[in-house]
Design a protein around this motif. Structure first.
Motif, PDB file in Angstrom:
ATOM      1  N   LYS A  82       0.838  -1.205   0.000  1.00  0.00           N
ATOM      2  CA  LYS A  82       0.000   0.000   0.000  1.00  0.00           C
ATOM      3  C   LYS A  82       0.873   1.255   0.000  1.00  0.00           C
ATOM      4  CE  LYS A  82      -3.654   2.638   0.732  1.00  0.00           C
ATOM      5  NZ  LYS A  82      -4.546   3.052  -0.365  1.00  0.00           N
ATOM      6  N   ALA A  83       1.954   1.235   0.773  1.00  0.00           N
ATOM      7  CA  ALA A  83       2.867   2.385   0.834  1.00  0.00           C
ATOM      8  C   ALA A  83       3.513   2.623  -0.531  1.00  0.00           C
ATOM      9  CB  ALA A  83       3.944   2.150   1.890  1.00  0.00           C
ATOM     10  N   VAL A  84       3.937   1.555  -1.178  1.00  0.00           N
ATOM     11  CA  VAL A  84       4.553   1.660  -2.501  1.00  0.00           C
ATOM     12  C   VAL A  84       3.554   2.248  -3.500  1.00  0.00           C
ATOM     13  CG1 VAL A  84       5.483   0.332  -4.443  1.00  0.00           C
ATOM     14  CG2 VAL A  84       6.240  -0.174  -2.106  1.00  0.00           C
ATOM     15  N   SER A  85       2.293   1.848  -3.363  1.00  0.00           N
ATOM     16  CA  SER A  85       1.242   2.363  -4.250  1.00  0.00           C
ATOM     17  C   SER A  85       1.032   3.864  -4.054  1.00  0.00           C
ATOM     18  CB  SER A  85      -0.066   1.609  -3.981  1.00  0.00           C
ATOM     19  OG  SER A  85      -1.115   2.164  -4.741  1.00  0.00           O
ATOM     20  N   ILE A  86       1.082   4.330  -2.797  1.00  0.00           N
ATOM     21  CA  ILE A  86       0.931   5.766  -2.495  1.00  0.00           C
ATOM     22  C   ILE A  86       2.078   6.556  -3.126  1.00  0.00           C
ATOM     23  CG2 ILE A  86       1.022   7.489  -0.622  1.00  0.00           C
ATOM     24  CD1 ILE A  86      -0.528   5.457   1.123  1.00  0.00           C
ATOM     25  N   VAL A  87       3.291   6.016  -3.001  1.00  0.00           N
ATOM     26  CA  VAL A  87       4.467   6.687  -3.582  1.00  0.00           C
ATOM     27  C   VAL A  87       4.356   6.729  -5.108  1.00  0.00           C
ATOM     28  CG1 VAL A  87       6.965   6.587  -3.888  1.00  0.00           C
ATOM     29  CG2 VAL A  87       5.973   6.098  -1.646  1.00  0.00           C
ATOM     30  N   LYS A  88       3.903   5.629  -5.695  1.00  0.00           N
ATOM     31  CA  LYS A  88       3.758   5.555  -7.156  1.00  0.00           C
ATOM     32  C   LYS A  88       2.767   6.613  -7.648  1.00  0.00           C
ATOM     33  CE  LYS A  88       2.712   2.196 -10.834  1.00  0.00           C
ATOM     34  NZ  LYS A  88       1.422   2.683 -11.340  1.00  0.00           N
ATOM     35  N   ASP A  89       1.624   6.732  -6.968  1.00  0.00           N
ATOM     36  CA  ASP A  89       0.620   7.731  -7.345  1.00  0.00           C
ATOM     37  C   ASP A  89       1.185   9.142  -7.222  1.00  0.00           C
ATOM     38  OD1 ASP A  89      -1.194   5.753  -7.842  1.00  0.00           O
ATOM     39  OD2 ASP A  89      -2.282   5.978  -5.938  1.00  0.00           O
ATOM     40  N   PHE A  90       1.911   9.363  -6.138  1.00  0.00           N
ATOM     41  CA  PHE A  90       2.510  10.680  -5.885  1.00  0.00           C
ATOM     42  C   PHE A  90       3.499  11.038  -6.989  1.00  0.00           C
ATOM     43  CE2 PHE A  90       5.696  13.175  -3.149  1.00  0.00           C
ATOM     44  CZ  PHE A  90       5.013  14.380  -3.323  1.00  0.00           C
ATOM     45  N   LYS A  91       4.317  10.056  -7.368  1.00  0.00           N
ATOM     46  CA  LYS A  91       5.317  10.298  -8.412  1.00  0.00           C
ATOM     47  C   LYS A  91       4.649  10.652  -9.731  1.00  0.00           C
ATOM     48  CE  LYS A  91       9.491   8.334 -10.465  1.00  0.00           C
ATOM     49  NZ  LYS A  91      10.467   7.220 -10.411  1.00  0.00           N
ATOM     50  N   GLU A  92       3.588   9.944 -10.059  1.00  0.00           N
ATOM     51  CA  GLU A  92       2.871  10.213 -11.312  1.00  0.00           C
ATOM     52  C   GLU A  92       2.279  11.623 -11.319  1.00  0.00           C
ATOM     53  OE1 GLU A  92       0.070   7.040 -11.638  1.00  0.00           O
ATOM     54  OE2 GLU A  92       1.581   5.562 -12.300  1.00  0.00           O
ATOM     55  N   GLN A  93       1.738  12.045 -10.181  1.00  0.00           N
ATOM     56  CA  GLN A  93       1.134  13.382 -10.076  1.00  0.00           C
ATOM     57  C   GLN A  93       2.181  14.491 -10.162  1.00  0.00           C
ATOM     58  OE1 GLN A  93      -1.472  13.627  -6.565  1.00  0.00           O
ATOM     59  NE2 GLN A  93      -1.903  11.448  -6.831  1.00  0.00           N
ATOM     60  N   CYS A  94       3.417  14.180  -9.789  1.00  0.00           N
ATOM     61  CA  CYS A  94       4.496  15.187  -9.768  1.00  0.00           C
ATOM     62  C   CYS A  94       5.310  15.217 -11.056  1.00  0.00           C
ATOM     63  CB  CYS A  94       5.444  14.916  -8.589  1.00  0.00           C
ATOM     64  SG  CYS A  94       4.745  15.318  -6.987  1.00  0.00           S
ATOM     65  N   GLU A  95       4.968  14.393 -12.024  1.00  0.00           N
ATOM     66  CA  GLU A  95       5.784  14.310 -13.235  1.00  0.00           C
ATOM     67  C   GLU A  95       5.803  15.636 -13.999  1.00  0.00           C
ATOM     68  OE1 GLU A  95       4.447  10.911 -15.424  1.00  0.00           O
ATOM     69  OE2 GLU A  95       5.684   9.526 -14.264  1.00  0.00           O
ATOM     70  N   THR A  96       6.981  15.937 -14.542  1.00  0.00           N
ATOM     71  CA  THR A  96       7.179  17.214 -15.248  1.00  0.00           C
ATOM     72  C   THR A  96       7.836  16.965 -16.600  1.00  0.00           C
ATOM     73  OG1 THR A  96       9.244  17.433 -13.995  1.00  0.00           O
ATOM     74  CG2 THR A  96       7.330  18.677 -13.189  1.00  0.00           C
ATOM     75  N   PRO A  97       7.110  16.347 -17.524  1.00  0.00           N
ATOM     76  CA  PRO A  97       7.688  16.155 -18.863  1.00  0.00           C
ATOM     77  C   PRO A  97       7.954  17.500 -19.516  1.00  0.00           C
ATOM     78  CG  PRO A  97       5.333  15.661 -18.861  1.00  0.00           C
ATOM     79  CD  PRO A  97       5.733  15.845 -17.437  1.00  0.00           C
ATOM     80  N   LEU A  98       8.841  17.504 -20.496  1.00  0.00           N
ATOM     81  CA  LEU A  98       9.235  18.760 -21.144  1.00  0.00           C
ATOM     82  C   LEU A  98       8.045  19.543 -21.676  1.00  0.00           C
ATOM     83  CD1 LEU A  98      12.526  18.187 -23.164  1.00  0.00           C
ATOM     84  CD2 LEU A  98      12.178  19.531 -21.087  1.00  0.00           C
ATOM     85  N   GLY A  99       7.059  18.835 -22.230  1.00  0.00           N
ATOM     86  CA  GLY A  99       5.882  19.516 -22.761  1.00  0.00           C
ATOM     87  C   GLY A  99       5.165  20.320 -21.703  1.00  0.00           C
ATOM     88  N   LYS A 100       5.034  19.735 -20.520  1.00  0.00           N
ATOM     89  CA  LYS A 100       4.377  20.444 -19.413  1.00  0.00           C
ATOM     90  C   LYS A 100       5.217  21.642 -18.959  1.00  0.00           C
ATOM     91  CE  LYS A 100       2.029  18.168 -16.234  1.00  0.00           C
ATOM     92  NZ  LYS A 100       0.692  18.810 -16.163  1.00  0.00           N
ATOM     93  N   LEU A 101       6.530  21.457 -18.908  1.00  0.00           N
ATOM     94  CA  LEU A 101       7.411  22.556 -18.493  1.00  0.00           C
ATOM     95  C   LEU A 101       7.343  23.720 -19.481  1.00  0.00           C
ATOM     96  CD1 LEU A 101      10.597  20.654 -17.225  1.00  0.00           C
ATOM     97  CD2 LEU A 101       8.697  21.578 -15.881  1.00  0.00           C
ATOM     98  N   ARG A 102       7.229  23.398 -20.755  1.00  0.00           N
ATOM     99  CA  ARG A 102       7.102  24.467 -21.755  1.00  0.00           C
ATOM    100  C   ARG A 102       5.782  25.221 -21.571  1.00  0.00           C
ATOM    101  NH1 ARG A 102      11.170  24.240 -25.306  1.00  0.00           N
ATOM    102  NH2 ARG A 102      12.266  22.251 -25.583  1.00  0.00           N
ATOM    103  N   GLU A 103       4.734  24.508 -21.189  1.00  0.00           N
ATOM    104  CA  GLU A 103       3.446  25.155 -20.920  1.00  0.00           C
ATOM    105  C   GLU A 103       3.551  26.072 -19.704  1.00  0.00           C
ATOM    106  OE1 GLU A 103       0.244  21.878 -22.640  1.00  0.00           O
ATOM    107  OE2 GLU A 103       1.086  21.582 -20.640  1.00  0.00           O
ATOM    108  N   VAL A 104       4.270  25.621 -18.692  1.00  0.00           N
ATOM    109  CA  VAL A 104       4.488  26.461 -17.504  1.00  0.00           C
ATOM    110  C   VAL A 104       5.260  27.723 -17.895  1.00  0.00           C
ATOM    111  CG1 VAL A 104       5.722  26.605 -15.286  1.00  0.00           C
ATOM    112  CG2 VAL A 104       4.383  24.561 -15.831  1.00  0.00           C
ATOM    113  N   ALA A 105       6.315  27.547 -18.705  1.00  0.00           N
ATOM    114  CA  ALA A 105       7.125  28.687 -19.143  1.00  0.00           C
ATOM    115  C   ALA A 105       6.295  29.676 -19.967  1.00  0.00           C
ATOM    116  CB  ALA A 105       8.329  28.205 -19.949  1.00  0.00           C
TER     117      ALA A 105
END
Length: 466
Positions: free
Chosen positions: A3-26
């Protein structure tokens, strides 16, 4: 543990910052910068404050100047001896004083009386040979790292508090007038020659020795950025165009927010429980004050929902801000085979004993997720600044070779943050442009930079014995 590993996995997915998203932020940052420069009444979330700094240090400055740095839980006084182009910065002396917590929420008079008294004590240690001639005031650069609407280089009213301060009677008041009044009260013969934000000081500190510096950014307890703008690109500027044709702009980018920012339930809870809900969202995901608390909140959920630390929930996990960014850094850079540093930090901070290696590895992974997201978003912010000034293309940078000056405890003391920020910025820039952009550490910009700006705005410039 599943369950703990699953929480971390979900958190990591929500925090992902692919280049496309970073360009949108910029792009969103770039848009808000334009809007903030249009008019004071603009609805932009970025204030894009005019600093009245259009004369940056040249390296010719000489004499003894003071700086006062107020931006976090300490105040720092500095004495800087400048020797011009031949000798540069001859000597720096400084003293740090902790601000009693109650003064951060008391009255402006109490706070500034304390600051003036601390400053006077430091001035009293000035060597005899540096005492100013009779009738001449000492000159001070005042770094005040909160949103201020300046009306000149030596005046500005507080817009709002950030970080841990909340003194209502200072909002809307001139912070230089308050300091001057407190200094006069105790007979300290000193004049504020420049009121600056720490990012402006960072820019000035680097500009003293490198004329290609065009951006100053601070990643510390909070975060902010300043940059050199063409005066004609500031529609809300109604004054005379400076001789330099330039003006330093304090973006106050900590207040930036966008639908493109990867926010999680932990960020939303932290924001809701903060002293300024709905504000400083960018700061709350990338600055040193908040990173540890995001990790703590994730650990608390794992303790509650996945028995991550056993059958009982460690009480100290419920204490906000108990985990500091520098402690995260220590855990993140633990190279021991059994992650002994991580185990010791969990014991010392949270009173969590006898943790297994798998638990320690998961804690490191959480630190990784939070700091990598912070660094990549920080790089996106800088990229947005470069886009605003048109310096994100190789054709321009070949001619100008822009330098970005960075400072702050998070940048200095968290190697993973620093290296990730630098590599992400290079990813965002075209390969050729990335090779031309220079990132430079502006050591102690908020202190020394303020003294340098006091020198470049001295009322005694041109006086022989200065």
């Amino acid at each position: 543990m599943e369950k703990a590993v699953s929480i971390v996995k979900d958190f990591k997915e929500q925090c992902e910052t692919p280049l496309g998203k970073l360009r949108e932020v910029a792009d969103a940052m770039n848009f808000e910068m334009h809007a903030g420069l249009d008019s004071e009444a603009a609805s932009s979330m970025l204030k894009m404050l005019i600093t009245y700094v259009h004369k940056l240090p040249t390296g010719d400055e000489k004499g003894l100047f003071y700086a006062l740095d107020l931006g976090g839980t300490n105040i720092r006084a500095l004495r800087v001896h400048l020797g011009g182009k031949e000798k540069g910065i001859v000597r720096i002396e400084s003293e740090k004083v902790s601000i009693p917590p109650h003064l951060m929420t008391s009255s402006s008079n109490e706070l500034f009386d304390f600051i003036a008294t601390s400053l006077a004590k430091f001035v009293s240690s000035e060597p005899q040979e540096f005492h100013p001639p009779h009738g001449r005031q000492r000159e001070l650069g005042f770094t005040f790292s909160f949103p201020v609407r300046q009306t000149s280089i030596v005046s500005g009213t507080l817009i709002k508090w950030t970080k841990s301060f909340d003194i209502e009677d200072l909002v809307g008041e001139d912070v230089v007038r308050k300091l001057t009044k407190s200094m006069a009260k105790i007979g300290l013969n000193m004049r504020v020659a420049a009121l600056v934000n720490d990012t402006v000081g960072t820019l000035a500190r680097a500009r003293f020795s490198n004329h290609d510096v065009i951006v100053g950014v601070v990643f510390g307890t909070g975060t902010n950025a300043a940059y050199v703008e063409h005066a004609h690109a500031i529609p809300k500027w109604h004054g005379l165009v400076p001789k330099s044709g330039e003006m330093v702009i304090n973006t106050e980018w900590g207040d930036f927010c966008s639908i493109h920012l990867p926010l999680t339930e932990y960020d939303q809870a932290l924001d809701a429980e903060s002293i300024n809900p709905g504000e400083q969202i960018f700061e709350k995901v990338i600055s040193g004050m908040y990173l540890g608390d995001i990790v703590r909140r994730a650990l608390l959920k794992m303790a509650e929902e996945a028995n991550f630390f056993g059958d009982t929930i460690p009480p100290k996990l419920a204490i906000p801000f108990i985990l500091k960014a520098y402690e995260m850094a220590a855990m993140n850079h633990d190279t021991s085979s059994d992650l002994k540093v991580v185990g010791n930090r969990l014991r010392d901070i949270f009173e969590i004993h006898n943790t297994s290696l798998i638990v320690r590895k998961i804690v490191v992974e959480l630190c990784d997720i939070v700091v990598i997201r912070a660094a990549r978003l920080a790089a996106a912010g800088i990229f947005g600044l470069l886009k605003k000034t048109g310096r994100d293309t190789v054709k321009v940078v070949e001619q100008q070779r822009p330098v970005i000056a960075l400072d702050g405890g998070l940048f200095e003391q968290y190697p993973k943050f620093r290296t990730c920020l630098e590599s992400t910025l290079k990813e965002l820039l075209r390969i050729e442009a990335a090779e031309t952009i220079v990132i430079e550490h502006s050591q102690d910009g908020s202190g020394v930079g303020a003294a340098l700006l006091a020198a470049s705005h001295s009322q005694y410039l041109g006086v022989e014995d200065h």
